[in-house]
Design an enzyme around this catalytic site. Sequence first.
Site, PDB file in Angstrom:
ATOM      1  N   CYS A   1      -4.481   1.821  -9.734  1.00  0.00           N
ATOM      2  CA  CYS A   1      -3.846   1.733  -8.424  1.00  0.00           C
ATOM      3  C   CYS A   1      -4.911   1.637  -7.334  1.00  0.00           C
ATOM      4  O   CYS A   1      -5.758   2.519  -7.220  1.00  0.00           O
ATOM      5  CB  CYS A   1      -2.957   2.940  -8.151  1.00  0.00           C
ATOM      6  SG  CYS A   1      -2.261   2.876  -6.484  1.00  0.00           S
TER       7      CYS A   1
ATOM      8  N   ILE B   1      -1.862  -7.594 -15.295  1.00  0.00           N
ATOM      9  CA  ILE B   1      -2.816  -6.936 -14.404  1.00  0.00           C
ATOM     10  C   ILE B   1      -2.075  -6.075 -13.371  1.00  0.00           C
ATOM     11  O   ILE B   1      -0.944  -6.396 -13.012  1.00  0.00           O
ATOM     12  CB  ILE B   1      -3.688  -7.970 -13.639  1.00  0.00           C
ATOM     13  CG1 ILE B   1      -2.831  -8.927 -12.809  1.00  0.00           C
ATOM     14  CG2 ILE B   1      -4.560  -8.745 -14.594  1.00  0.00           C
ATOM     15  CD1 ILE B   1      -3.611  -9.881 -11.892  1.00  0.00           C
TER      16      ILE B   1
ATOM     17  N   LYS C   1      -2.728   0.790 -18.368  1.00  0.00           N
ATOM     18  CA  LYS C   1      -2.551  -0.313 -17.407  1.00  0.00           C
ATOM     19  C   LYS C   1      -3.869  -0.614 -16.715  1.00  0.00           C
ATOM     20  O   LYS C   1      -4.438   0.242 -16.049  1.00  0.00           O
ATOM     21  CB  LYS C   1      -1.481   0.060 -16.374  1.00  0.00           C
ATOM     22  CG  LYS C   1      -1.162  -1.081 -15.408  1.00  0.00           C
ATOM     23  CD  LYS C   1       0.087  -0.774 -14.596  1.00  0.00           C
ATOM     24  CE  LYS C   1       0.425  -1.918 -13.656  1.00  0.00           C
ATOM     25  NZ  LYS C   1       1.674  -1.668 -12.920  1.00  0.00           N
TER      26      LYS C   1
ATOM     27  N   GLY D   1       2.607 -11.116  -6.766  1.00  0.00           N
ATOM     28  CA  GLY D   1       3.393 -12.319  -6.503  1.00  0.00           C
ATOM     29  C   GLY D   1       2.723 -13.553  -7.084  1.00  0.00           C
ATOM     30  O   GLY D   1       1.631 -13.469  -7.669  1.00  0.00           O
TER      31      GLY D   1
ATOM     32  N   ASN E   1      -1.816   4.938 -15.587  1.00  0.00           N
ATOM     33  CA  ASN E   1      -2.189   4.124 -14.425  1.00  0.00           C
ATOM     34  C   ASN E   1      -3.604   4.476 -13.996  1.00  0.00           C
ATOM     35  O   ASN E   1      -3.843   5.504 -13.381  1.00  0.00           O
ATOM     36  CB  ASN E   1      -1.190   4.394 -13.293  1.00  0.00           C
ATOM     37  CG  ASN E   1      -1.446   3.525 -12.073  1.00  0.00           C
ATOM     38  OD1 ASN E   1      -2.473   2.850 -11.982  1.00  0.00           O
ATOM     39  ND2 ASN E   1      -0.523   3.536 -11.140  1.00  0.00           N
TER      40      ASN E   1
ATOM     41  N   GLY F   1       1.939  -9.907 -13.522  1.00  0.00           N
ATOM     42  CA  GLY F   1       1.150 -10.407 -12.399  1.00  0.00           C
ATOM     43  C   GLY F   1       1.666 -11.767 -11.977  1.00  0.00           C
ATOM     44  O   GLY F   1       1.300 -12.773 -12.559  1.00  0.00           O
TER      45      GLY F   1
ATOM     46  N   SER G   1       0.854  -1.198   0.000  1.00  0.00           N
ATOM     47  CA  SER G   1       0.000   0.000   0.000  1.00  0.00           C
ATOM     48  C   SER G   1       0.886   1.243   0.000  1.00  0.00           C
ATOM     49  O   SER G   1       0.756   2.113   0.849  1.00  0.00           O
ATOM     50  CB  SER G   1      -0.918   0.008   1.224  1.00  0.00           C
ATOM     51  OG  SER G   1      -0.155  -0.034   2.412  1.00  0.00           O
TER      52      SER G   1
ATOM     53  N   THR H   1       7.358  -8.235  -8.475  1.00  0.00           N
ATOM     54  CA  THR H   1       7.573  -8.803  -7.141  1.00  0.00           C
ATOM     55  C   THR H   1       8.746  -9.777  -7.070  1.00  0.00           C
ATOM     56  O   THR H   1       9.467  -9.815  -6.070  1.00  0.00           O
ATOM     57  CB  THR H   1       6.268  -9.491  -6.672  1.00  0.00           C
ATOM     58  OG1 THR H   1       5.239  -8.504  -6.656  1.00  0.00           O
ATOM     59  CG2 THR H   1       6.416 -10.084  -5.281  1.00  0.00           C
TER      60      THR H   1
END
Lengths: 256, 256
Positions: B81, B142, B116, B168, B78, B194, B22, B217
């Site tokens: 978010c 994604i 995105k 992740g 974007n 993703g 976050s 990630t």
Amino acid sequence: MPYYQDDYKIEENDTSNSSCFDIQVYCPEIANAAKAGQFVHIQCEGKILRRPISICEIDKKAGTIRLVFDIRGDGTRWLSKQEEGAFLNILGPLGNGFNLNETAKKALFVGGGMGVPPLLEAAKAFKGKADAILGFKCIDNSMLIDDFNDVCSKVIVMSDDGSLGEKGFVTSLLCDRITKNKYDVVYSCGPTAMLKSVSEITLENNIACFVSMEERMACGVGACLVCACKVKENDKEAYKHVCKDGPVFNAKEIVW
Amino acid sequence: MLERMGNPPPRIAETSSGILNSVGLQNPGIDYFIEHNLPWLKEQNTVVIANIAGGTHDEYYEIARRLDATDVDMIELNISCPNVHEGGIAFGTSCMGVENITKLVRRATSKPLIVKLSPNVSDIGEIAAAAEASGADAISLINTITGMKIDIKTRRPLLKNNTGGLSGPAVLPVAVRMVWQAAARVSIPVIGMGGVATWQDAVEMLLAGACAVQVGTANFTDAYAPLSIIGGLDNYLNENGFKSVREIVKKVEIWQ
């Protein structure tokens, strides 16, 4: 500042007590580049995020670093079970270490619990001229007391329950120590509430203070902006990042 | 547009095979970016894609307009978010919202425009088609899936923002499904992301319809993850007699 990622061998694993682990890792590039107060980021099996562990001691000649850490969850529990000869995937050294330009002056190290290990290498730089106040929950959680006695002129040990040294928090003795001794600088690491008190006491007494902060972290290199630490910057508040801007901050910068 | 402070920490929590973040789009604002960050990025000898997010339509337009005058290579819009209260995902969860913002930004720049997309929608195919019809040159997906983790000891969310974006390996199957659905509806390039952590994951993304793959990630676990993925992809292509990744894009053979 250079940092490296590779598999490095655990040379020694000395469990000092049931709640914390004490390992020496052979990682010559990291040891050579490392400074007191920096940390390494260690991959733990089955975990997406590495675990940031502060560097306790650096032996550039032997090419090793010493890591002393607490078992806090699954990741550190896995780490604690890795035996001598096992390899750990380590990224480091990361962060900015302690500013030790003032080594000629008199320093006080104030460590609480797992905040004690990151102070040891910095204390060594003061060649016996520094003092230390080390606080632990109880005798079972204590660590590195002999190591600090070897490198400091005076070491005061305290515990919350009185099972070791004096009973009480490190901050209860801090006022007294800094009014009686002319410390030029205080270095501190430990729980946030403790760091806040240490920061307030040193500021009131006009003594420079550097604190090593902790925050939940992801990348470790300043890219993901996760490990936010609120600071005052040009009279306004902003988030800096523990991994890249810290973990050591000037205490007067921090918004507690 | 202006500097964003980001959300208070903790900004990250580890979950089963994933992480929640976050961060809240912490950034120094468009003018600072153009003056201080872009020159360094351009020296890195790679394609520079600026990901932009405004709090209002006007801000999106103005950011795109200012970037249009720079040597940024591409702009990524974007609208997905989940961690900011204004803008971000608010524009990306309905076809009308996507159309309006994409058409507006399209007018502000002639640079390649990537939109995105958010996975937090009921029909990703419709959203993808809306982006293409409104002038997008490519879509990427994604973004993270909104999630939450609660500390059962304190009974509080682990993230100070209460909710965060899940990424992740946990999200890979969702991402592959959505890339497949989106790629079926558009003729512009699809960038798949993703949960991609291995070369096998990247092959899945390409087969599902991605022309390019992003890795986020996985870098936290292994800084060399993208290089391992490229190496593994090359071997896979060689072993299977393909000359280029293009030959496997959208080549999943669906059961009838």
